[in-house]
Design a protein around this motif. Structure first.
Motif, mmCIF file in Angstrom:
data_model
loop_
_atom_site.group_PDB
_atom_site.id
_atom_site.type_symbol
_atom_site.label_atom_id
_atom_site.label_comp_id
_atom_site.label_asym_id
_atom_site.label_seq_id
_atom_site.Cartn_x
_atom_site.Cartn_y
_atom_site.Cartn_z
ATOM 1 N N THR A 278 0.847 -1.202 0.000
ATOM 2 C CA THR A 278 0.000 0.000 0.000
ATOM 3 C C THR A 278 0.877 1.245 0.000
ATOM 4 O OG1 THR A 278 -1.833 -1.105 1.088
ATOM 5 C CG2 THR A 278 -1.755 1.281 1.314
ATOM 6 N N GLU B 212 2.414 1.667 -3.497
ATOM 7 C CA GLU B 212 1.395 2.087 -4.462
ATOM 8 C C GLU B 212 1.039 3.567 -4.240
ATOM 9 O OE1 GLU B 212 -1.647 -0.943 -4.709
ATOM 10 O OE2 GLU B 212 -2.940 0.418 -5.833
ATOM 11 N N ALA B 213 0.904 3.935 -2.965
ATOM 12 C CA ALA B 213 0.583 5.339 -2.662
ATOM 13 C C ALA B 213 1.726 6.259 -3.082
ATOM 14 C CB ALA B 213 0.305 5.500 -1.169
ATOM 15 N N GLU C 75 1.432 6.715 -6.751
ATOM 16 C CA GLU C 75 0.333 7.660 -7.009
ATOM 17 C C GLU C 75 0.805 9.097 -6.770
ATOM 18 O OE1 GLU C 75 -3.463 4.757 -5.789
ATOM 19 O OE2 GLU C 75 -2.751 6.252 -4.372
ATOM 20 N N GLN C 76 1.624 9.255 -5.756
ATOM 21 C CA GLN C 76 2.155 10.600 -5.457
ATOM 22 C C GLN C 76 3.059 11.080 -6.599
ATOM 23 O OE1 GLN C 76 3.770 10.975 -1.497
ATOM 24 N NE2 GLN C 76 5.092 12.657 -2.071
ATOM 25 N N THR D 3 1.174 12.458 -9.568
ATOM 26 C CA THR D 3 0.552 13.785 -9.486
ATOM 27 C C THR D 3 1.590 14.902 -9.399
ATOM 28 O OG1 THR D 3 0.433 13.685 -7.078
ATOM 29 C CG2 THR D 3 -1.490 12.911 -8.288
ATOM 30 N N ARG E 60 -7.799 3.128 -5.778
ATOM 31 C CA ARG E 60 -6.747 4.063 -5.359
ATOM 32 C C ARG E 60 -6.371 3.684 -3.932
ATOM 33 N NH1 ARG E 60 -4.775 7.863 -9.063
ATOM 34 N NH2 ARG E 60 -4.429 9.348 -7.389
ATOM 35 N N THR E 61 -5.164 3.988 -3.542
ATOM 36 C CA THR E 61 -4.815 3.689 -2.146
ATOM 37 C C THR E 61 -5.560 4.637 -1.223
ATOM 38 O OG1 THR E 61 -2.962 5.217 -2.096
ATOM 39 C CG2 THR E 61 -2.496 2.953 -2.780
ATOM 40 N N GLU E 62 -5.710 4.197 0.011
ATOM 41 C CA GLU E 62 -6.403 5.027 1.002
ATOM 42 C C GLU E 62 -5.627 6.312 1.277
ATOM 43 O OE1 GLU E 62 -5.434 1.935 1.173
ATOM 44 O OE2 GLU E 62 -4.842 1.279 3.176
ATOM 45 N N ILE E 63 -4.331 6.279 1.032
ATOM 46 C CA ILE E 63 -3.528 7.475 1.302
ATOM 47 C C ILE E 63 -3.918 8.592 0.328
ATOM 48 C CG2 ILE E 63 -1.142 8.353 1.327
ATOM 49 C CD1 ILE E 63 -0.641 5.175 2.142
ATOM 50 N N SER E 64 -4.015 8.248 -0.954
ATOM 51 C CA SER E 64 -4.455 9.237 -1.950
ATOM 52 C C SER E 64 -5.872 9.698 -1.663
ATOM 53 C CB SER E 64 -4.431 8.625 -3.359
ATOM 54 O OG SER E 64 -3.119 8.440 -3.772
ATOM 55 N N LYS F 295 -1.943 18.550 -3.718
ATOM 56 C CA LYS F 295 -1.067 17.404 -4.000
ATOM 57 C C LYS F 295 -0.373 16.958 -2.720
ATOM 58 C CE LYS F 295 -0.188 18.551 -8.777
ATOM 59 N NZ LYS F 295 0.754 19.083 -9.736
ATOM 60 N N ARG F 296 -0.165 15.671 -2.645
ATOM 61 C CA ARG F 296 0.535 15.147 -1.477
ATOM 62 C C ARG F 296 2.018 15.433 -1.614
ATOM 63 N NH1 ARG F 296 0.887 9.629 -1.371
ATOM 64 N NH2 ARG F 296 -0.396 9.304 -3.184
ATOM 65 N N SER F 297 2.639 15.955 -0.563
ATOM 66 C CA SER F 297 4.086 16.120 -0.643
ATOM 67 C C SER F 297 4.800 15.011 0.118
ATOM 68 C CB SER F 297 4.511 17.490 -0.129
ATOM 69 O OG SER F 297 3.966 17.732 1.140
ATOM 70 N N SER F 298 4.149 14.410 1.094
ATOM 71 C CA SER F 298 4.732 13.248 1.778
ATOM 72 C C SER F 298 3.651 12.547 2.580
ATOM 73 C CB SER F 298 5.867 13.680 2.712
ATOM 74 O OG SER F 298 5.343 14.354 3.839
ATOM 75 N N PHE F 299 3.931 11.344 2.969
ATOM 76 C CA PHE F 299 3.010 10.632 3.866
ATOM 77 C C PHE F 299 3.796 9.641 4.699
ATOM 78 C CE2 PHE F 299 2.922 6.391 1.996
ATOM 79 C CZ PHE F 299 3.436 6.621 0.719
ATOM 80 N N LYS F 300 3.259 9.369 5.874
ATOM 81 C CA LYS F 300 3.858 8.356 6.738
ATOM 82 C C LYS F 300 2.751 7.519 7.335
ATOM 83 C CE LYS F 300 8.118 10.720 7.844
ATOM 84 N NZ LYS F 300 8.833 11.569 8.789
#
Lengths: 414, 261
Positions: A402, A405-406, A409-410, A413, B79-83, B117-122
């Motif tokens: 996950t 994949e995320a 997706e990032q 975009t 789509r992933t839950e993060i997006s 837009k997402r710039s990062s995620f954790k």
């Protein structure tokens, strides 16, 4: 994105030849150990192999065996056996896989090579702590178990500038290894033989570097996951003509791919760096997963670690000291950061994956804020994957996928 | 009329939402995910459609998200839950912010820029600490209904210190607190503090903060405690548990090439 599409890993034709030379290597080792025609040295993978070769030893690399235990997923059953005798699940899972496999009397060599019943019994165990302390603890276990002498080199670690004093101390330690090695091998040290071994390793190393640099092309002809397999000869057969011939063959094939615009990943959209150890038990799975998302993982610290640019037959001892000290894993945070930065630019990468391997702190470079610093400096995203080189108990498949994949997706975009 | 659906099959609950081309919410639903993701998705989708007046599934473009996103055979995309959480959150708060989503089995900290837009995620590491599963386990240990945790925490006069990361070891710590005769409400407040600490360890909390997810939906006092700790207000979307499903529905507008897509 998201729909499951079929992923086909493009086969590298030279691999057939690699399997043959790797089989020959293991059969020759096995024969040497059985008939005592040649002494067998076990050596850390980034250790003084050339010195051992020059003294006529057959050299076996326990880390290569560790990777095989991981790739075959035999590690999963072996690690608990080592945990049970006091080797923590938090230390190197190569060590725990390998010791566990010994305790369980199992080895992937038996499965892969008919007639091989076990590991080639060592006559001497030789380490270099340039990668970590665990390698010494690992070989020490065998020393106690098999009553075999252990000798080695302690390298200064976490260093920026490499000083002459540091290198002189390594040379001194290597020279100190010679008398016991002469005694065990029954051969007299010959500097010209060492020059020959260093010259062969140098050539192998140069070719391996060229192989990896074919991936500067877009599309990149070989994935990181392919490269972790293709590096086998650079690890266990450096110092031989065989490895050189193999990498000439492989380089030719990859150059042809590049000339014909053939990439490892069809429709390559994104190019990524893999920092840290492979997750050996998930190589194929990971490889296919990235192919599905048209994403090529094409550069890595790990595969680059068998490029030894400083080998010099004219000054074999000092050049070995330098070559085995200047590698990434030995260096400080600033060096590592600049090193990755340089590769990101040269290979035109879109992002960096950091593998935080639970049992391998020395190869997990996400732990001191590097991803955050590189994101800012390079303006590209990073992703940290939690996992391990061999211990799949530390890896969550669903969470890892996950996250990847995320991450893709990032990138889409951006 | 065209309908756009987002189905978020999470580890604990499945959420569905239906919107129209104008991005207005027409219907939504939440049920347990259980062990059959496809059935739970069907149930949530059907209920949300009933609310929205979407009688024919063919009228609906569907995007699935969450752990069970591949278990929705009629989804037009995944789509992933993060997006999806990022998209859902930006819909309500169209400016740069950091989204904290506390779900059943994972927590996410997602940075979103001014353009959405997402710039990062954790995401949390392989551990229940700081997630809904942690609260569920503790509620179960104390034989307290999950829905009562928030009220108890709010009533507490003090908060016990919980030292361990580990859900199981926290259970042991709690046993010791009970032996010492500490009020259950104080223990629950300590548990909420533990969740907040785990989140704060994931990333630095700069700029505007939005919180979403099931834990946020059911425990508004936890958000208040979080605000006190940060020393500033936190934004919460109107349907915090459905943020991911909303993001998925918004993606379904994009794939249909709908309004402003």
């Amino acid at each position: 994105m998201g729909e499951e599409k079929k992923a086909t890993i493009k086969k590298i034709q030279a691999t057939g030849q690699m399997r043959k030379i790797m089989a020959d290597y293991f059969y020759e080792l096995d024969a040497a150990a059985k008939d005592d025609s040649q002494k067998v040295a076990w050596c850390t993978s980034v250790g003084p192999a050339e010195l051992l070769l020059s003294l006529g030893f057959r050299v076996y690399y326990p880390e290569n065996h560790g990777a095989m235990l991981g790739a075959t997923r035999m590690a999963t059953n072996c690690i608990p056996a080592a945990n049970a005798i006091g080797y923590s699940p938090d230390i190197c899972s190569y060590l725990t896989s390998d010791v566990g496999a010994y305790l369980r009397k199992e080895t992937p060599l038996t499965r892969a090579y008919e007639g091989i019943e076990g590991l080639p019994r060592p006559d001497v165990l030789v380490f270099n702590t340039n990668q970590c302390r665990d390698v010494q603890d690992w070989l020490s276990w065998y020393s106690r178990e098999l009553q075999i002498p252990i000798i080695g080199i302690s390298t200064h670690r976490n260093i920026g500038r490499i000083t002459d004093k540091a290198l002189e101390s390594i040379v001194q330690q290597m020279e100190d290894l010679i008398p016991p090695l002469e005694k065990i091998s029954g051969n007299k040290f010959d500097i010209d033989k060492l020059r020959d071994a260093v010259a062969l390793s140098k050539r192998c190393s140069e070719l391996w570097k060229k192989v990896l640099e074919t991936n500067m092309a877009s599309p990149a002809p070989m994935s990181f996951f392919d490269a972790t397999i293709q590096m086998g000869p650079a690890v266990v057969l450096r110092g031989s003509e065989t490895a050189i011939q193999y990498y000439e063959l492989l380089l030719k094939e990859l150059d042809e791919r590049t000339a014909n615009g053939v990439g490892a990943v069809e429709g390559e959209k994104f190019r990524l760096y893999w920092e840290g150890m492979p997750i050996w038990g998930k190589l194929r799975d990971m490889s296919e997963f990235f192919i599905r998302f048209n994403t090529a993982v094409i550069a890595s610290t790990y595969c680059n670690s068998w490029i030894f640019e400083s080998f010099d037959p004219a000054d074999p001892m000092m050049s070995m000291a330098r070559a085995y000290t200047e590698i990434f894993i030995v260096r400080d945070e600033d060096f590592k950061e600049k090193y990755i930065e340089d590769i990101v630019h040269r290979f035109k990468l879109d992002g960096i994956l950091f593998h935080d391997a639970k049992t391998c702190p020395a190869n997990s470079n996400n732990r001191y804020g590097m991803p955050e610093r590189l994101e800012k400096k390079l303006n590209i995203p990073t992703l940290t994957l939690n996992g391990d080189l061999n211990d799949l108990r530390c890896y969550s498949e669903e969470q890892a996928k996950t996250n990847i994949e995320a991450f893709i997706e990032q990138l889409e975009t951006k | 009329m065209d309908f756009f659906a987002g189905i978020d099959i999470g580890a604990s609950t499945t959420k569905a939402i239906i919107i129209n081309e104008k991005r207005q919410i027409l219907g939504h639903s939440v049920n347990d995910s259980g062990s059959d993701f496809e059935a739970s998705a069907d149930q949530a989708f059907r209920k949300a459609r009933e609310d929205s007046g979407c009688l024919d599934t063919d009228e609906c473009t569907v995007v699935a998200t969450g752990y069970g996103r591949r278990n929705v055979p009629y989804a037009n995309n995944t789509r992933t839950e993060i997006s999806c959480h990022a998209a859902g959150s930006f819909h309500h708060f169209p400016h740069a912010h950091t989204l904290i989503d506390i779900g059943g089995q994972d927590s996410k900290v997602i940075r979103i820029d001014d353009a959405g837009k997402r710039s990062s995620f954790k995401m949390n590491r392989k551990c229940a600490a700081g997630t809904g599963a942690f609260l569920e386990e503790i509620a179960n240990r104390l034989k307290i209904e999950l829905g009562k945790l928030d009220g108890l925490a709010e009533k507490a006069e003090n908060s016990v210190q919980i030292g361990s990361y580990c859900t199981v070891f926290t259970g042991t710590e709690i046993l010791a607190k009970i032996r010492e005769g500490i009020d259950v409400a104080d223990i629950i407040k300590g548990i909420f503090v533990s969740v907040i600490k785990r989140i704060l360890e994931m990333d630095s909390m700069n700029g505007n903060i939005v919180m979403s997810g099931g834990v946020v939906a059911h425990n508004p006092y936890l958000v208040k405690m979080f605000e006190e700790r940060l020393g500033r207000g936190i934004f919460v979307p109107p349907l915090p548990q459905l943020t991911g499903a909303l993001g998925a529905a918004l993606h379904s507008i994009e794939i249909r090439g709908g309004q402003n897509a």
